[in-house]
Design a protein around this motif. Structure first.
Motif, PDB file in Angstrom:
ATOM      1  N   HIS A  75      -6.238  13.064   7.750  1.00  0.00           N
ATOM      2  CA  HIS A  75      -5.925  11.691   8.140  1.00  0.00           C
ATOM      3  C   HIS A  75      -5.289  10.930   6.972  1.00  0.00           C
ATOM      4  CE1 HIS A  75      -9.917  11.528   6.275  1.00  0.00           C
ATOM      5  NE2 HIS A  75      -9.666  10.285   5.982  1.00  0.00           N
ATOM      6  N   LEU A  76      -4.763   9.776   7.277  1.00  0.00           N
ATOM      7  CA  LEU A  76      -4.165   8.919   6.263  1.00  0.00           C
ATOM      8  C   LEU A  76      -5.221   8.473   5.253  1.00  0.00           C
ATOM      9  CD1 LEU A  76      -1.892   6.624   8.433  1.00  0.00           C
ATOM     10  CD2 LEU A  76      -1.109   8.034   6.537  1.00  0.00           C
ATOM     11  N   GLN A 104       7.942  10.192  12.236  1.00  0.00           N
ATOM     12  CA  GLN A 104       8.049   8.744  12.086  1.00  0.00           C
ATOM     13  C   GLN A 104       6.776   8.176  11.460  1.00  0.00           C
ATOM     14  OE1 GLN A 104       9.196   6.785  15.725  1.00  0.00           O
ATOM     15  NE2 GLN A 104      10.617   8.418  16.303  1.00  0.00           N
ATOM     16  N   GLY A 105       6.874   6.949  11.012  1.00  0.00           N
ATOM     17  CA  GLY A 105       5.691   6.274  10.496  1.00  0.00           C
ATOM     18  C   GLY A 105       4.849   5.719  11.628  1.00  0.00           C
ATOM     19  N   PHE A 159       3.423   7.418   2.873  1.00  0.00           N
ATOM     20  CA  PHE A 159       3.826   6.239   3.642  1.00  0.00           C
ATOM     21  C   PHE A 159       3.599   4.973   2.828  1.00  0.00           C
ATOM     22  CE2 PHE A 159       4.540   8.158   7.732  1.00  0.00           C
ATOM     23  CZ  PHE A 159       3.718   9.282   7.741  1.00  0.00           C
ATOM     24  N   PHE A 195       0.832  -1.195   0.000  1.00  0.00           N
ATOM     25  CA  PHE A 195       0.000   0.000   0.000  1.00  0.00           C
ATOM     26  C   PHE A 195       0.874   1.255   0.000  1.00  0.00           C
ATOM     27  CE2 PHE A 195      -3.844  -2.313   1.300  1.00  0.00           C
ATOM     28  CZ  PHE A 195      -3.303  -3.414   1.932  1.00  0.00           C
ATOM     29  N   GLY A 202      -8.901   6.810  10.989  1.00  0.00           N
ATOM     30  CA  GLY A 202      -9.563   7.972  11.540  1.00  0.00           C
ATOM     31  C   GLY A 202      -8.648   9.184  11.498  1.00  0.00           C
ATOM     32  N   TYR A 219      -2.623   2.705  16.340  1.00  0.00           N
ATOM     33  CA  TYR A 219      -1.249   3.039  15.983  1.00  0.00           C
ATOM     34  C   TYR A 219      -0.809   4.285  16.752  1.00  0.00           C
ATOM     35  CZ  TYR A 219      -1.233  -0.057  11.872  1.00  0.00           C
ATOM     36  OH  TYR A 219      -1.264  -1.147  11.038  1.00  0.00           O
ATOM     37  N   LEU A 227      -5.731   6.236   1.477  1.00  0.00           N
ATOM     38  CA  LEU A 227      -5.119   5.270   0.583  1.00  0.00           C
ATOM     39  C   LEU A 227      -4.921   5.872  -0.808  1.00  0.00           C
ATOM     40  CD1 LEU A 227      -4.219   2.271   0.353  1.00  0.00           C
ATOM     41  CD2 LEU A 227      -6.486   1.824  -0.599  1.00  0.00           C
ATOM     42  N   TYR A 273       0.013   5.144   1.311  1.00  0.00           N
ATOM     43  CA  TYR A 273      -0.935   6.058   1.926  1.00  0.00           C
ATOM     44  C   TYR A 273      -0.369   7.472   1.825  1.00  0.00           C
ATOM     45  CZ  TYR A 273      -3.698   2.372   4.193  1.00  0.00           C
ATOM     46  OH  TYR A 273      -4.516   1.301   4.449  1.00  0.00           O
ATOM     47  N   LEU A 290      -0.351  -4.764   9.513  1.00  0.00           N
ATOM     48  CA  LEU A 290      -0.014  -3.718   8.564  1.00  0.00           C
ATOM     49  C   LEU A 290       1.140  -2.906   9.134  1.00  0.00           C
ATOM     50  CD1 LEU A 290      -0.875  -2.332   5.908  1.00  0.00           C
ATOM     51  CD2 LEU A 290      -2.400  -0.897   7.268  1.00  0.00           C
ATOM     52  N   THR A 291       2.289  -2.978   8.477  1.00  0.00           N
ATOM     53  CA  THR A 291       3.502  -2.312   8.950  1.00  0.00           C
ATOM     54  C   THR A 291       3.852  -1.163   8.021  1.00  0.00           C
ATOM     55  OG1 THR A 291       4.336  -4.385   9.873  1.00  0.00           O
ATOM     56  CG2 THR A 291       5.931  -2.627   9.529  1.00  0.00           C
ATOM     57  N   PHE A 292       4.164  -0.005   8.613  1.00  0.00           N
ATOM     58  CA  PHE A 292       4.444   1.200   7.848  1.00  0.00           C
ATOM     59  C   PHE A 292       5.933   1.501   7.786  1.00  0.00           C
ATOM     60  CE2 PHE A 292       0.426   3.316   6.916  1.00  0.00           C
ATOM     61  CZ  PHE A 292      -0.453   2.582   7.691  1.00  0.00           C
ATOM     62  N   GLY A 293       6.322   2.171   6.721  1.00  0.00           N
ATOM     63  CA  GLY A 293       7.645   2.766   6.645  1.00  0.00           C
ATOM     64  C   GLY A 293       7.658   4.085   7.409  1.00  0.00           C
ATOM     65  N   THR A 294       8.806   4.726   7.426  1.00  0.00           N
ATOM     66  CA  THR A 294       8.965   5.954   8.214  1.00  0.00           C
ATOM     67  C   THR A 294       8.383   7.176   7.521  1.00  0.00           C
ATOM     68  OG1 THR A 294      11.162   6.174   7.273  1.00  0.00           O
ATOM     69  CG2 THR A 294      10.999   5.190   9.471  1.00  0.00           C
ATOM     70  N   GLY A 295       8.060   7.061   6.258  1.00  0.00           N
ATOM     71  CA  GLY A 295       7.431   8.168   5.561  1.00  0.00           C
ATOM     72  C   GLY A 295       8.401   9.039   4.793  1.00  0.00           C
ATOM     73  N   GLN A 319      -0.786  11.501   3.529  1.00  0.00           N
ATOM     74  CA  GLN A 319      -1.325  12.296   4.634  1.00  0.00           C
ATOM     75  C   GLN A 319      -1.098  13.763   4.313  1.00  0.00           C
ATOM     76  OE1 GLN A 319       0.437  11.465   8.517  1.00  0.00           O
ATOM     77  NE2 GLN A 319      -1.562  11.761   9.475  1.00  0.00           N
TER      78      GLN A 319
END
Lengths: 114, 115
Positions: A43-44, B41-42, A90, A34, B107, B35, A46, A36, A102-107, A38
């Motif tokens: 908000h985040l 940071q992410g 992200f 994915f 959200g 989260y 997709l 995302y 669901l794991t995110f990168g640092t952006g 922001q």
């Protein structure tokens, strides 16, 4: 442990320049990928997602991403950025399992100048 | 379709105080995530629920953080006592299921400042 790496922390581009943001992940099994976005104060949301099939995925607002399995990469691209694309982006990876996480990168912070 | 609702939007507390955040997921979504997103940071997963059961809380600081999901719908995340390093945006997300080929919806988040 699964990790997601985004190589560019802060990118500054002029309007109409082309964009490519890198994303690599470390998990070798089946994954969903994915991107995302922001926008400031929002908000985040997709941008696009890859589940299976054609590795070139098209998302909203002219963004696309290419899944290269051999490189464990899912880079985000846009041929011509606009000022309104200024935002934080992200990359996120979901892997299969009993409870998919669901794991995110640092952006990557993208700043588009006029 | 209504999105994921969170409240409050902003909260400022002193260290050692307690605080609670509330989340109402999209109707019908079995999976709920909390989260923590520290500035620059992410998002980092704190806890994941499947209906009202916890499926992953490996990164939840359990000495001070707790979460529950009553009746498999709404959820609350509590911090007691808060530390300065807890200053962050707390994001709630939901998805139909915790499996591949599902998408998580987020959200607006709660911005917590601990002073």
């Amino acid at each position: 442990a699964q990790s997601v790496s985004q190589h560019n922390h802060h990118v500054i581009l002029s309007e109409a320049a082309s964009l490519e943001l890198g994303c690599n992940y470390s998990y070798g099994g089946t994954v969903n990928l994915f991107w995302y976005v922001q926008y400031p104060g929002q908000h985040l949301q997709l941008l696009l997602k890859y589940f299976s099939g054609d590795p070139l995925v098209k998302g909203i607002k002219g963004f696309e991403a290419e899944f290269i399995k051999s490189k464990f990469s899912f880079n985000l691209r846009k041929p011509s950025v606009q000022w309104s694309d200024t935002a934080e982006y992200f990359c996120a990876v979901m892997r299969g399992g009993t409870a998919s996480k669901l794991t995110f990168g640092t952006g990557t912070r993208l700043q588009v100048t006029l | 379709e209504a999105g994921v609702a969170q409240s409050p939007r902003y909260k400022i507390i002193e260290k050692r105080q307690s605080v609670a955040f509330w989340c109402n997921p999209i109707s019908g979504h079995a999976t709920l995530y909390w989260y923590q997103q520290i500035l620059g940071q992410g998002p980092k997963l704190l806890i994941q629920f499947q209906n009202n059961g916890v499926v992953d809380d490996s990164q939840l600081p359990k000495d001070r953080f707790s979460a529950e999901r009553l009746k498999g719908v709404d959820s609350t995340l509590k911090i007691q006592p808060a530390k300065l390093e807890d200053s962050a945006v707390y994001l709630c997300a939901s998805s139909l299921a915790a499996e591949l080929r599902t998408e998580a919806f987020f959200g607006q988040g709660t911005r917590l400042t601990v002073v």
